[in-house]
Design an enzyme around this catalytic site. Structure first.
Site, mmCIF file in Angstrom:
data_model
loop_
_atom_site.group_PDB
_atom_site.id
_atom_site.type_symbol
_atom_site.label_atom_id
_atom_site.label_comp_id
_atom_site.label_asym_id
_atom_site.label_seq_id
_atom_site.Cartn_x
_atom_site.Cartn_y
_atom_site.Cartn_z
ATOM 1 N N ILE A 1 0.678 -0.810 -0.515
ATOM 2 C CA ILE A 1 0.057 -0.002 -0.199
ATOM 3 C C ILE A 1 0.850 1.056 0.627
ATOM 4 C CG2 ILE A 1 -1.843 1.237 1.089
ATOM 5 C CD1 ILE A 1 -2.505 -1.236 -0.044
ATOM 6 N N GLY A 2 2.292 0.599 0.212
ATOM 7 C CA GLY A 2 2.752 2.371 -0.093
ATOM 8 C C GLY A 2 4.315 2.146 1.134
ATOM 9 N N ARG B 1 -2.028 4.403 18.659
ATOM 10 C CA ARG B 1 -1.654 5.651 17.387
ATOM 11 C C ARG B 1 -2.366 6.907 17.776
ATOM 12 N NH1 ARG B 1 1.925 6.011 14.351
ATOM 13 N NH2 ARG B 1 0.400 6.148 12.223
ATOM 14 N N GLU C 1 -8.872 -1.968 2.832
ATOM 15 C CA GLU C 1 -8.968 -3.319 3.799
ATOM 16 C C GLU C 1 -10.319 -4.250 3.886
ATOM 17 O OE1 GLU C 1 -10.584 -3.983 7.975
ATOM 18 O OE2 GLU C 1 -11.950 -3.531 6.411
ATOM 19 N N HIS D 1 -3.138 -4.311 10.870
ATOM 20 C CA HIS D 1 -3.097 -4.008 12.411
ATOM 21 C C HIS D 1 -2.414 -3.830 13.441
ATOM 22 C CE1 HIS D 1 -6.201 -1.536 9.831
ATOM 23 N NE2 HIS D 1 -5.434 -0.649 10.419
HETATM 24 N N1 GLN Z 1 0.018 4.946 1.366
HETATM 25 C C1 GLN Z 1 0.568 5.298 2.592
HETATM 26 C C2 GLN Z 1 0.700 4.042 3.729
HETATM 27 O O1 GLN Z 1 1.462 3.298 3.006
HETATM 28 C C3 GLN Z 1 -1.848 4.610 2.997
HETATM 29 C C4 GLN Z 1 -1.551 4.819 4.576
HETATM 30 C C5 GLN Z 1 -3.720 4.773 4.606
HETATM 31 O O2 GLN Z 1 -4.316 4.074 4.196
HETATM 32 N N2 GLN Z 1 -3.517 5.060 6.032
HETATM 33 O O3 GLN Z 1 1.049 4.563 4.521
HETATM 34 ZN ZN ZN Z 2 -5.166 1.779 4.560
#
Ligand code: GLN
Ligand code: ZN
Length: 757
Positions: A432-433, A516, A667, A696
């Protein structure tokens, strides 16, 4: 008029609770040491509220992780998989909050969901047919006694029975109505215990009353409270609502035997109207939410006084209240040492809101409110003209037309072009990054921020991290790579820093979930892109690999939703201003050779109005176009991804498809993949990567577990459209979990591919 708040932030002015909890999780401090720090925070907050002159001080608003989870433990709603671990009370609680993987077993955490229209997340209670709801916990009583010990008689705060039953997930055949008797009995017991302890008021939080309610819901609410209140004795019960108005149940609310009714006059569009049309019952106290508990701007006393004087005509006994718990704002301005005074004087965090309540109390108590010094000071502040306008931006937003929001050619055509160009394998794998923000990354950033290292040293370090991250992903065998987002503290703040019109805070942390916290930036003026934001990192990362490197941006709706917004222009206007800026960045990335660009809209679902009838007009009608505008200018072969956290978008599935991205990741693992059916039923067009495991939690999913998830997905999603990825960014995880998890993910995808060819 007396004053009240609904709840106070519990994380500590400098996030002491977060750091202590994390130390505890790592085994660096004992449970007793953690409890001690928690107690210090509680007593500090108590003292602050008491000194401010606040009349109704909440207790039990403290939590080690989440208030709904606390309520589940209070009411014996704890699935056996946690109790069976044989851990201590505290560790059983943390096992439910975070999952547990260790010598005693391997269990997943409770599901987590957004708390109404905020960026806070609660843990979803699980109820099955064997669940026996009864009062077993002691925390609210202990915390009440703790405050008594300090000489303050507080108002205990508990999630109400209706909201609790509405938030729970029912895993068996039984439904909410099957638990009316037992839960009502538990709450009656609770009232009795508080009575015996000497409490005078108790607050039941019932935010679910501001949601759309059907006849069954209203009946459920009514029956529950008829039972709970039937022998409440001499304790006063306040039913507290927030985040909207109670238009569906106002009449029933008034008829029930509550002593206080808490209504939101900030977000509750129709609250005042409800009172005007139906009156307010004699003998009850109105807790009027007139101080915004969600935003950080100073209250405008003049308009608050107008509201209050309208209310005074309708209700005899009024308590000045915040609109919701102060959990959603930072603790104190005292630690904002860098923010210039000309801005800071417009700000009010939790502690300053206590002062505002005290001032409002003084002003309303005066014979001549507008003559008071507090009033005059506030009026002067609000009459100052605001700086930060940008004519150019305003004009651009005003002249956008229909075709600016349409990307051509249309989806199916682009999909073909892109398949040909990227030649990705079946079930392409990606992330996702973000990659783990390890201690070295945080330390370097902090040193850089303090000016201890130079720009070039910092850049060199980030490049090194990117290079390591790219090498790692190649070793693991992922198909579409990312640069890892090491340059970012936060996915919104980082962008805000490169945009004109934003202000930043130092210590304005707000709890997001568990330990968090987020530090939302503040929109002060009109927004424009001051300089390229990610281009340098993405192009560097791309230069290191033959594989496609995803550019990684945050979308306009999320940037807006995770900022403290302006109140002097509309949200639509702010969103479009941000969209203008992010579009420039998208085009810049494309021009610099980045062929896949992900525009995260993690928070798109979050601010969807709570009532369906408000969805379109108040939100979707501008939020979806704002996203579309960001990418409508790219070439057909540039692949646009988006990512959303939490799959609770079944009901806006068409709108999600209508964002017109090429790929969406989200998700799914925590929600038992129910979203997959919805995708199938709606013939979802966008390619999808429903997260195959939950990031998570610190557990490592096995390859077989991931394969099982993929199989489930393949039953409902066309193979050609399926992507394999974790369910969110990895920045909160460690490398210990991340590397084996991703290896299992890639191997699972490879096996599926192989078995399929
Ligand atoms: N690109 C972001 C990451 O990977 C996305 C974060 C998120 O969805 N909260 O951290
Ligand atoms: Zn996310």
């Amino acid at each position: 008029m007396k004053t009240s708040i609904i709840g106070y932030p519990r994380i500590g002015n400098l996030r002491e609770l977060k750091f202590a909890s994390e130390k505890y999780f790592r085994g660096e401090i004992t449970a007793a040491e953690l409890e001690k720090i928690a107690k210090e925070i509680r007593l500090y907050n108590l003292n602050l509220q008491d000194k401010s002159g606040l009349d109704f001080i909440p207790s039990n608003d403290f939590s080690f992780y989440d208030g709904v989870l606390d309520t589940a433990f209070l009411l014996n709603v704890v699935p056996e998989r946690y109790t069976a671990l044989g851990l201590s009370k505290l560790d059983t609680y943390f096992a439910a909050a975070r999952g547990y993987q260790g010598e005693k077993g391997d269990v997943k955490a409770f599901a987590m969901k957004k708390w109404y229209n905020t960026n806070y997340h609660y843990m979803v209670p699980e109820i099955d047919d064997s669940t026996e709801i009864k009062l077993v916990g002691t925390k609210p009583f202990e915390l009440f006694s703790e405050t008594l010990g300090s000489g303050v008689k507080t108002k205990p705060v508990i999630i109400g029975a209706y909201t609790f039953l509405k938030l729970a997930r029912y895993k068996g055949n039984k439904k909410a109505v099957d638990f009316i008797e037992s839960i009502a009995f538990a709450y009656s017991e609770l009232l009795k215990k508080f009575r015996d302890l000497g409490a005078e008021w108790i607050q039941f939080d019932e935010p679910s009353l501001v949601m759309d309610m059907n006849a069954d819901d209203i009946q459920l609410f009514k029956v529950l409270y008829e039972k709970i209140l039937s022998n409440k004795g001499n304790i006063n019960v306040l039913v507290q609502t927030y985040f909207g108005d109670v238009r569906d149940c106002y009449k029933e609310l008034c008829k029930l035997d509550f002593d206080g009714i808490g209504l939101d006059f900030t977000e509750g569009k129709r609250s005042l109207e409800l009172l005007k049309e139906n009156g307010f019952p004699d003998g009850k106290t109105l807790f009027a939410g007139v101080v915004n508990g969600k935003n950080i701007w100073c209250n405008n006393y003049a308009s608050t006084l107008i509201k209050l004087s309208e209310l005074e005509k309708l209700a005899h006994d009024i308590v000045i209240n915040t609109s919701c718990s102060l959990l959603h704002v930072p603790c104190t301005l005292a630690n904002e040492t860098k923010l210039e005074e000309r801005f800071k004087k417009h700000f009010a965090y939790a502690e300053e809101k206590l002062s505002e309540l005290a001032e409002l109390k003084k002003i309303t108590g005066s014979n001549c409110p507008s003559e008071t010094e507090e009033y005059r000071r506030n009026a002067a502040l609000h009459s100052e003209p605001r700086s930060g306008g940008n004519e150019n931006v305003r004009k651009k937003v005003a002249t956008l037309t229909e075709k600016d929001f349409i990307r051509l050619p249309e989806f199916a055509e682009r999909e073909k072009i892109q398949k040909k160009k990227f030649k990705l394998p079946l079930f392409p794998t990606t992330t996702i990054g973000s990659f783990p923000q390890t201690a070295d990354v945080k330390a370097k950033r902090s040193a850089y921020r303090k000016g201890e290292i130079s720009d070039s040293d910092y850049d060199f370090f980030i490049e090194k991290k990117i290079a390591e991250c790219v090498a790692l992903q190649e070793e693991i065998g992922l198909d579409v790579l990312v640069h890892g987002e090491f340059e970012r503290n936060d996915m919104v703040e980082y962008f805000g820093e490169c945009l004109d019109g934003y202000l930043f805070t130092e210590k304005a942390w707000v709890q997001s979930y568990g330990t968090r916290c987020v530090k939302p930036p503040v929109i002060w003026g009109d927004i424009s892109r001051a300089k390229p934001i990610t281009v340098k990192w993405s192009t560097y990362a791309q230069s290191l690999t033959e594989k496609p490197m995803k550019g990684m941006l945050t979308g306009p709706v999320t940037i807006l939703n995770w900022s403290f917004p302006r109140e002097d222009i509309t949200l639509r206007e702010s969103a479009l201003q941000i969209a203008l800026a992010i579009r420039e960045e998208v085009l810049d990335l494309e021009a610099n050779g980045i062929s896949i660009i992900q525009v995260d809209e993690a928070a798109l679902r979050e601010k969807l109005p709570l009532r369906r009838s408000d969805w379109r007009e108040d939100y979707l009608d501008w939020a979806i176009p704002a996203f579309r505008y960001v990418h409508s200018g790219v070439k057909p072969e540039t692949q646009i991804h988006t990512h959303m956290c939490y799959s609770e978008f079944a009901d806006i599935i068409k709108d999600i498809d209508d964002m017109d991205a090429d790929v969406i990741t989200f998700e799914a693992s925590r929600s038992d993949m129910t979203i997959l059916d919805v995708l199938k039923e709606n013939n979802f067009r966008t390619e999808v990567g429903p997260g195959v495991y939950d990031i998570h939690s610190p557990r490592v999913p096995s390859k077989d577990e991931i394969k099982a998830a993929i199989s489930k997905m393949r039953e409902r999603i066309n193979d050609e459209k399926l992507w394999i990825n974790p369910d969110c960014g990895l920045k909160t995880r460690g490398n210990e979990e991340t590397v084996p998890s991703l290896k299992n993910l890639v191997n699972a995808a490879k096996e599926e591919r192989y078995e399929n060819s």
